[in-house]
Design a protein around this motif. Structure first.
Motif, PDB file in Angstrom:
ATOM      1  N   HIS A 100      12.223  72.124  35.711  1.00  0.00           N
ATOM      2  CA  HIS A 100      12.895  73.377  35.357  1.00  0.00           C
ATOM      3  C   HIS A 100      11.998  74.281  34.506  1.00  0.00           C
ATOM      4  CE1 HIS A 100      13.691  70.709  31.958  1.00  0.00           C
ATOM      5  NE2 HIS A 100      13.805  71.804  31.224  1.00  0.00           N
ATOM      6  N   HIS A 127       8.217  77.874  37.228  1.00  0.00           N
ATOM      7  CA  HIS A 127       8.736  79.015  37.976  1.00  0.00           C
ATOM      8  C   HIS A 127       7.740  79.344  39.080  1.00  0.00           C
ATOM      9  CE1 HIS A 127      10.815  80.538  34.013  1.00  0.00           C
ATOM     10  NE2 HIS A 127      11.144  79.301  34.324  1.00  0.00           N
ATOM     11  N   VAL A 184      12.716  76.722  49.973  1.00  0.00           N
ATOM     12  CA  VAL A 184      13.203  77.195  48.675  1.00  0.00           C
ATOM     13  C   VAL A 184      14.383  76.353  48.185  1.00  0.00           C
ATOM     14  CG1 VAL A 184      14.463  79.086  47.575  1.00  0.00           C
ATOM     15  CG2 VAL A 184      12.350  79.543  48.785  1.00  0.00           C
ATOM     16  N   LYS A 185      15.265  76.006  49.093  1.00  0.00           N
ATOM     17  CA  LYS A 185      16.408  75.149  48.729  1.00  0.00           C
ATOM     18  C   LYS A 185      15.921  73.807  48.187  1.00  0.00           C
ATOM     19  CE  LYS A 185      21.017  74.607  50.352  1.00  0.00           C
ATOM     20  NZ  LYS A 185      21.871  75.745  50.464  1.00  0.00           N
ATOM     21  N   GLN A 239      14.573  74.272  44.739  1.00  0.00           N
ATOM     22  CA  GLN A 239      15.634  74.463  43.745  1.00  0.00           C
ATOM     23  C   GLN A 239      16.374  73.165  43.462  1.00  0.00           C
ATOM     24  OE1 GLN A 239      17.604  77.937  45.480  1.00  0.00           O
ATOM     25  NE2 GLN A 239      16.833  79.189  43.797  1.00  0.00           N
ATOM     26  N   GLU A 240      16.468  72.304  44.479  1.00  0.00           N
ATOM     27  CA  GLU A 240      17.081  70.995  44.254  1.00  0.00           C
ATOM     28  C   GLU A 240      16.260  70.149  43.286  1.00  0.00           C
ATOM     29  OE1 GLU A 240      17.841  69.503  48.203  1.00  0.00           O
ATOM     30  OE2 GLU A 240      19.511  70.912  48.427  1.00  0.00           O
ATOM     31  N   ARG A 283      12.452  76.837  39.371  1.00  0.00           N
ATOM     32  CA  ARG A 283      13.052  78.174  39.392  1.00  0.00           C
ATOM     33  C   ARG A 283      12.286  79.099  40.333  1.00  0.00           C
ATOM     34  NH1 ARG A 283      15.659  77.668  34.043  1.00  0.00           N
ATOM     35  NH2 ARG A 283      16.606  75.654  34.473  1.00  0.00           N
ATOM     36  N   ILE A 284      13.023  79.949  41.027  1.00  0.00           N
ATOM     37  CA  ILE A 284      12.399  80.878  41.967  1.00  0.00           C
ATOM     38  C   ILE A 284      12.469  82.301  41.415  1.00  0.00           C
ATOM     39  CG2 ILE A 284      12.436  81.827  44.319  1.00  0.00           C
ATOM     40  CD1 ILE A 284      11.639  78.859  44.199  1.00  0.00           C
ATOM     41  N   ASP A 305      16.431  83.007  40.656  1.00  0.00           N
ATOM     42  CA  ASP A 305      16.631  82.785  39.231  1.00  0.00           C
ATOM     43  C   ASP A 305      16.086  83.929  38.386  1.00  0.00           C
ATOM     44  OD1 ASP A 305      17.607  79.899  39.394  1.00  0.00           O
ATOM     45  OD2 ASP A 305      15.736  79.810  40.521  1.00  0.00           O
TER      46      ASP A 305
END
Ligand code: C2E
Ligand code: CA
Ligand code: CA
Ligand code: CA
Length: 275
Positions: free
Chosen positions: A142, A145, A164-165, A168-169, A173-174, A195
């Motif tokens: 986390h 980025h 991207v999914k 994020q899992e 952060r995107i 994000d």
């Protein structure tokens, strides 16, 4: 008349050839630079607009070739064209996360933001490679980025959304870079649930306030869609003041700091701590 035309044509093709020639030469040098570890990273602070504390750093790649600084705006597109961007990208990711672990000893909450080429996100394995790099370094996901430009929404949306999914899992952060300059689709952004949005410096620096109304619109959007807004290219105290009044959460630019070498950043963080 005829002569002049011929002259023009040969002049044109001459310069075109030398441009292609330079690209080809640089692509060879890029490969050598990768093998010999000739790149470096500098880091630019991203500041919390309310507290003026440092929130994150953006890693920016540097390349010196025979004493000449080749700007990333020139060599990144060449790396993309010659199939070298994936390797360079992983070098950046690994190096930045490794160095950020050192910075986090001084500033525990610091996140590191890394530029990712659209081509890297087309690689179906990208997320799992990121995962293994983070695991090897024991780097908290986390606090990573990844900055991508809006052009990711333009083509091959499916692979992109999948990658991207997966990222994020992991907790990564995107961040949407250069927001407002490219193809932007609100619905695609909703699909992803970004994000962070980085508003391009052309709006931030716009003299006639039109830029600021775009910033304002992004801030409104941010409060309902729940993302942070970073204004890029903040150079003056006036820009800083106006952007903060509009509700921009984070600021980045020469007004706060230029990109710093890792040792200069360590000094910067130490000074911040002391003050
Ligand atoms: P970017 O991601 O939009 O990065 C911001 C650029 O603006 C950086 O230029 C930064 O040094 C510059 N900048 C920062 N604050 C200010 C300011 O207040 N005023 C002005 N005028 N400029 C400011 P840089 O380092 O030359 O990078 C240019 C572009 O190259 C980046 O644009 C990014 O698209 C690309 N790039 C840089 N590093 C990497 C990397 O590691 N990987 C990839 N794929 N692309 C990278
Ligand atoms: Ca960026
Ligand atoms: Ca940018
Ligand atoms: Ca850019």
């Amino acid at each position: 008349q005829k002569r002049m035309n011929r002259g023009q044509i040969s002049f044109f093709s001459e310069s075109l050839r030398s441009e292609l020639e330079r690209k080809r030469l640089l692509s060879e040098e890029l490969l050598t630079a990768l093998i010999n570890n000739c790149f470096s990273l500098v880091y630019q602070p991203i500041i919390d607009s309310k507290t003026h504390d440092i929130y994150a750093i953006e890693a920016l790649i540097r390349w010196q070739l025979k004493g000449e600084n080749i700007p990333p705006d020139e060599f990144i597109p060449i790396a993309e064209q010659y199939g070298l961007i994936s390797k360079i990208g992983f070098w950046v990711l690994e190096t930045a996360c490794q160095q950020a672990l050192t910075f986090q000893k001084l500033t525990p909450d610091l996140s590191v933001s890394i530029n990712v080429s659209v081509m890297q996100l087309k690689e179906i394995e990208f997320a799992s490679k990121v995962k293994s790099i983070l695991a090897d370094l024991n780097f908290p996901a986390h606090k990573l980025h990844l900055e991508v430009t809006e052009s990711v929404f333009a083509n091959d949306k499916h692979t992109f959304l999948y990658v991207v999914k997966s990222l994020q899992e992991l907790g990564v952060r995107i961040s949407i870079d250069d927001f407002g300059t490219g193809y932007s689709s609100l619905s695609s952004m909703l699909d992803v649930g970004v994000d962070i949005v980085k508003v391009d410096k052309s709006f931030v620096q716009d003299e006639d306030e039109r830029g600021l109304s775009i910033v304002n619109a992004v801030v409104q959007m941010a409060s309902s869609l729940n993302f942070n807004v970073i204004a890029e290219g903040v150079e003056t105290p006036l820009q800083c003041k106006k952007l903060t009044q509009l509700g921009v959460t984070h600021l980045q630019g020469y007004y706060f700091s230029r990109p710093l070498t890792s040792s200069a950043l360590i000094e910067y963080l130490n000074n911040k701590k002391a003050s």
